[in-house]
Motif scaffolding. Structure first.
Motif, PDB file in Angstrom:
ATOM      1  N   LEU A 118       0.858  -1.185   0.000  1.00 41.90           N
ATOM      2  CA  LEU A 118       0.000   0.000   0.000  1.00 41.90           C
ATOM      3  C   LEU A 118       0.888   1.227   0.000  1.00 41.90           C
ATOM      4  O   LEU A 118       1.848   1.304   0.777  1.00 41.90           O
ATOM      5  N   SER A 119       0.577   2.205  -0.864  1.00 39.52           N
ATOM      6  CA  SER A 119       1.424   3.389  -1.000  1.00 39.52           C
ATOM      7  C   SER A 119       0.609   4.665  -0.824  1.00 39.52           C
ATOM      8  O   SER A 119      -0.582   4.713  -1.135  1.00 39.52           O
ATOM      9  N   ALA A 120       1.283   5.710  -0.324  1.00 39.26           N
ATOM     10  CA  ALA A 120       0.644   7.013  -0.176  1.00 39.26           C
ATOM     11  C   ALA A 120       1.719   8.069   0.015  1.00 39.26           C
ATOM     12  O   ALA A 120       2.869   7.773   0.350  1.00 39.26           O
ATOM     13  N   MET A 121       1.329   9.323  -0.204  1.00 39.20           N
ATOM     14  CA  MET A 121       2.200  10.456   0.069  1.00 39.20           C
ATOM     15  C   MET A 121       1.853  10.999   1.448  1.00 39.20           C
ATOM     16  O   MET A 121       0.688  11.293   1.745  1.00 39.20           O
ATOM     17  N   LEU A 122       2.844  11.118   2.330  1.00 40.17           N
ATOM     18  CA  LEU A 122       2.631  11.628   3.679  1.00 40.17           C
ATOM     19  C   LEU A 122       3.305  12.987   3.829  1.00 40.17           C
ATOM     20  O   LEU A 122       4.421  13.187   3.367  1.00 40.17           O
ATOM     21  N   LYS A 123       2.609  13.896   4.501  1.00 33.59           N
ATOM     22  CA  LYS A 123       3.162  15.212   4.760  1.00 33.59           C
ATOM     23  C   LYS A 123       2.788  15.642   6.158  1.00 33.59           C
ATOM     24  O   LYS A 123       1.612  15.611   6.540  1.00 33.59           O
ATOM     25  N   SER A 124       3.776  16.051   6.949  1.00 32.47           N
ATOM     26  CA  SER A 124       3.524  16.463   8.319  1.00 32.47           C
ATOM     27  C   SER A 124       2.744  17.763   8.346  1.00 32.47           C
ATOM     28  O   SER A 124       2.964  18.675   7.541  1.00 32.47           O
ATOM     29  N   GLY A 153       1.419  18.935  13.694  1.00 33.24           N
ATOM     30  CA  GLY A 153       0.520  18.729  14.829  1.00 33.24           C
ATOM     31  C   GLY A 153      -0.795  19.435  14.690  1.00 33.24           C
ATOM     32  O   GLY A 153      -1.653  19.349  15.554  1.00 33.24           O
ATOM     33  N   LYS A 154      -1.016  20.184  13.568  1.00 32.54           N
ATOM     34  CA  LYS A 154      -2.253  20.909  13.383  1.00 32.54           C
ATOM     35  C   LYS A 154      -3.302  20.023  12.736  1.00 32.54           C
ATOM     36  O   LYS A 154      -3.006  19.038  12.102  1.00 32.54           O
ATOM     37  N   GLY A 155      -4.565  20.453  12.876  1.00 29.73           N
ATOM     38  CA  GLY A 155      -5.662  19.706  12.273  1.00 29.73           C
ATOM     39  C   GLY A 155      -6.850  19.717  13.179  1.00 29.73           C
ATOM     40  O   GLY A 155      -6.800  20.184  14.318  1.00 29.73           O
ATOM     41  N   GLY A 156      -7.991  19.202  12.696  1.00 35.62           N
ATOM     42  CA  GLY A 156      -9.199  19.138  13.510  1.00 35.62           C
ATOM     43  C   GLY A 156      -9.061  18.110  14.592  1.00 35.62           C
ATOM     44  O   GLY A 156      -8.137  17.307  14.614  1.00 35.62           O
ATOM     45  N   ASN A 157      -9.993  18.086  15.528  1.00 35.92           N
ATOM     46  CA  ASN A 157      -9.930  17.064  16.564  1.00 35.92           C
ATOM     47  C   ASN A 157     -10.348  15.727  15.993  1.00 35.92           C
ATOM     48  O   ASN A 157     -10.790  15.617  14.861  1.00 35.92           O
ATOM     49  N   ALA A 158     -10.192  14.680  16.827  1.00 35.07           N
ATOM     50  CA  ALA A 158     -10.386  13.315  16.327  1.00 35.07           C
ATOM     51  C   ALA A 158     -11.794  13.076  15.829  1.00 35.07           C
ATOM     52  O   ALA A 158     -12.025  12.197  15.011  1.00 35.07           O
ATOM     53  N   ASN A 195      -9.166  15.256   4.738  1.00 33.70           N
ATOM     54  CA  ASN A 195      -9.287  13.829   4.496  1.00 33.70           C
ATOM     55  C   ASN A 195      -8.873  12.983   5.681  1.00 33.70           C
ATOM     56  O   ASN A 195      -9.113  11.780   5.698  1.00 33.70           O
ATOM     57  N   ASN A 196      -8.215  13.577   6.659  1.00 32.27           N
ATOM     58  CA  ASN A 196      -7.855  12.831   7.864  1.00 32.27           C
ATOM     59  C   ASN A 196      -7.830  13.789   9.043  1.00 32.27           C
ATOM     60  O   ASN A 196      -6.808  14.035   9.650  1.00 32.27           O
ATOM     61  N   ALA A 197      -8.999  14.337   9.363  1.00 36.50           N
ATOM     62  CA  ALA A 197      -9.099  15.326  10.427  1.00 36.50           C
ATOM     63  C   ALA A 197      -8.545  14.782  11.728  1.00 36.50           C
ATOM     64  O   ALA A 197      -8.821  13.659  12.112  1.00 36.50           O
ATOM     65  N   GLY A 198      -7.763  15.604  12.415  1.00 40.17           N
ATOM     66  CA  GLY A 198      -7.207  15.211  13.695  1.00 40.17           C
ATOM     67  C   GLY A 198      -5.861  14.544  13.599  1.00 40.17           C
ATOM     68  O   GLY A 198      -5.209  14.311  14.607  1.00 40.17           O
ATOM     69  N   GLY A 199      -5.409  14.215  12.373  1.00 38.74           N
ATOM     70  CA  GLY A 199      -4.152  13.517  12.227  1.00 38.74           C
ATOM     71  C   GLY A 199      -2.965  14.452  12.264  1.00 38.74           C
ATOM     72  O   GLY A 199      -3.071  15.644  12.022  1.00 38.74           O
ATOM     73  N   SER A 200      -1.792  13.903  12.587  1.00 41.93           N
ATOM     74  CA  SER A 200      -0.550  14.674  12.599  1.00 41.93           C
ATOM     75  C   SER A 200       0.145  14.641  11.249  1.00 41.93           C
ATOM     76  O   SER A 200       1.129  15.321  11.046  1.00 41.93           O
ATOM     77  N   VAL A 201      -0.343  13.819  10.311  1.00 45.80           N
ATOM     78  CA  VAL A 201       0.181  13.816   8.952  1.00 45.80           C
ATOM     79  C   VAL A 201      -0.999  13.838   7.986  1.00 45.80           C
ATOM     80  O   VAL A 201      -2.062  13.308   8.278  1.00 45.80           O
ATOM     81  N   ALA A 217      11.008   9.446  -3.068  1.00 46.81           N
ATOM     82  CA  ALA A 217      11.576  10.782  -2.936  1.00 46.81           C
ATOM     83  C   ALA A 217      10.659  11.701  -2.150  1.00 46.81           C
ATOM     84  O   ALA A 217       9.443  11.544  -2.135  1.00 46.81           O
ATOM     85  N   SER A 218      11.274  12.678  -1.491  1.00 51.28           N
ATOM     86  CA  SER A 218      10.519  13.688  -0.762  1.00 51.28           C
ATOM     87  C   SER A 218      10.494  14.965  -1.590  1.00 51.28           C
ATOM     88  O   SER A 218      11.452  15.311  -2.270  1.00 51.28           O
ATOM     89  N   ASN A 219       9.369  15.684  -1.546  1.00 51.88           N
ATOM     90  CA  ASN A 219       9.258  16.965  -2.219  1.00 51.88           C
ATOM     91  C   ASN A 219       8.282  17.826  -1.445  1.00 51.88           C
ATOM     92  O   ASN A 219       7.888  17.480  -0.330  1.00 51.88           O
ATOM     93  N   LYS A 220       7.887  18.949  -2.034  1.00 53.96           N
ATOM     94  CA  LYS A 220       7.010  19.876  -1.322  1.00 53.96           C
ATOM     95  C   LYS A 220       5.652  19.264  -1.004  1.00 53.96           C
ATOM     96  O   LYS A 220       4.945  19.747  -0.122  1.00 53.96           O
ATOM     97  N   ASP A 221       5.268  18.230  -1.751  1.00 50.94           N
ATOM     98  CA  ASP A 221       3.978  17.577  -1.512  1.00 50.94           C
ATOM     99  C   ASP A 221       4.055  16.505  -0.431  1.00 50.94           C
ATOM    100  O   ASP A 221       3.034  15.951  -0.041  1.00 50.94           O
ATOM    101  N   GLY A 222       5.272  16.208   0.039  1.00 48.97           N
ATOM    102  CA  GLY A 222       5.417  15.197   1.071  1.00 48.97           C
ATOM    103  C   GLY A 222       6.381  14.094   0.679  1.00 48.97           C
ATOM    104  O   GLY A 222       7.166  14.238  -0.256  1.00 48.97           O
ATOM    105  N   ARG A 223       6.292  13.005   1.387  1.00 45.13           N
ATOM    106  CA  ARG A 223       7.197  11.870   1.208  1.00 45.13           C
ATOM    107  C   ARG A 223       6.404  10.642   0.793  1.00 45.13           C
ATOM    108  O   ARG A 223       5.399  10.304   1.410  1.00 45.13           O
TER     109      ARG A 223
END
Length: 358
Positions: free
Chosen positions: A179-185, A188-193, A199-205, A220-226
């Motif tokens: 399973l693959s995806a682009m992750l971007k930090s 620590g911001k975002g909605g609560n759980a 698309n993933n409110a409350g998450g740290s990424v 590779a990592s870029n401005k859109d994430g890793r």
């Protein structure tokens, strides 16, 4: 490496044994911390089986739970506790350095270095992605389609449809799925759980799902994430306890990278199979149904915490085949392994004796 799409194998279903006569609170408040188990110790390394609720190191966990006692110590910090028990290295038995981390509500293998040489060599192995980490996770398999849209309801099939099925090895055994995806930090911001922003409110990424046919070599990592990948294999299924609840599944998940919340975020947001108890990533109310997924799959959802506030992600093993330390030649062939939490018997009907050898 050659990949080919194959018909998925039938899931193995396990009927849970009767629960033991132990009572756990149904409230989300965390009970008294369990004593951590020493898996291995010598003059180079200390390897622990971390119970839920312990922080890997000071400040690990964040937020209002970073409480300190009158002496300025965090009573939930595992590193501080181990030093107080004189389990470290050096003349004062207090030299300990974490070589990696586990989220506070998660469990399993956690390795500490007892001297500078050990710390350096293990960190080099991590930086060169030469450490193999295997997690065992219990995921939510989806719920009954109350809106009558039809289609298959098992979230395991949804996870399979979003993954690439790896080719068989020389012995004919399947290598599982990727399973693959682009992750971007998000810092620590975002909605609560229980919020509904993004698309993933409350998450740290933040998570951007990628096609199952995305190149496995592209990290590779870029401005859109890793770009991150996890490889997973189905081990067992636990039948639904009620007519409206979903089947849960035990998966083995491997990764050679250490991106923050990589396994939790990918399974929940990209795969549609959140880990039991993971309100941070599994409680998103906006993406519970994907009408453009063939078959009308409904993804799993976490609508309540586990009784002890844990997340059912267990670091089953850590393998350090390239680390060379005196008297530890076994590292080339044998990983450190941690038994699954005792409370999983009450939560999921499974104990270590049931899964040993899988």
């Amino acid at each position: 490496q050659q990949h080919q799409q194959q018909e998925p194998q039938r899931s193995r279903i396990r009927q849970p044994p009767p629960p033991q006569n132990r009572q756990y609170s149904t409230k989300s408040s965390t009970p008294k911390l369990e004593k951590p188990e020493v898996i291995f110790s010598n003059n180079h390394l200390l390897v622990m089986n971390k119970p839920p609720g312990w922080k890997s190191q000071p400040g690990n966990g964040g937020g209002k739970n970073n409480m300190q006692d009158s002496g300025g110590h965090d009573p939930k910090c595992l590193l501080s506790y181990l030093k107080s028990q004189s389990l470290g290295g050096g003349s004062q038995k207090d030299f300990l350095t974490p070589t990696h981390r586990l989220d506070q509500p998660c469990t399993g293998v956690l390795i500490f270095a007892k001297n500078g040489k050990a710390a350096s060599r293990v960190q080099v192995a991590w930086s060169k992605t030469r450490v193999k980490k295997c997690y065992w996770v219990v995921v939510e398999g989806g719920s009954v389609d109350r809106e009558g849209r039809g289609g298959k309801m098992d979230g395991l099939e949804l996870l399979r449809s979003r993954s690439i099925h790896l080719s068989n090895d020389s012995d004919g055994k399947t290598n599982g799925y990727r399973l693959s995806a682009m992750l971007k930090s998000t810092g620590g911001k975002g909605g609560n759980a229980r919020g509904n922003r993004g698309n993933n409110a409350g998450g740290s990424v933040m998570v951007k799902p990628l096609s199952p046919n995305h190149s496995s070599g592209d990290s590779a990592s870029n401005k859109d994430g890793r770009v991150c990948h996890v490889e997973w294999e189905h081990l067992l299924s636990f039948p639904a306890k009620t007519p409206t609840s979903g089947t849960r599944h035990l998966l083995s998940v491997t990764t050679d990278t250490g991106a923050k919340h990589q396994v939790r975020a990918l399974l929940a947001v990209a795969g549609g199979a959140p880990i039991s108890g993971d309100l941070r990533y599994g409680n998103n109310i906006n993406s519970q149904y994907y009408s453009n997924d063939q078959g009308g799959y409904r993804q799993g959802r976490v609508d309540r915490p586990l009784p002890d506030g844990s997340v059912a992600l267990h670091a089953r093993s850590v393998f350090l085949p390239t680390v060379s330390l005196g008297g530890m030649e076994f590292l080339k062939d044998k990983p450190f392994e941690a038994s699954i939490p005792n409370r999983w018997r009450d939560f999921f009907g499974v104990c270590e004796d049931d899964v040993r050898g899988l």
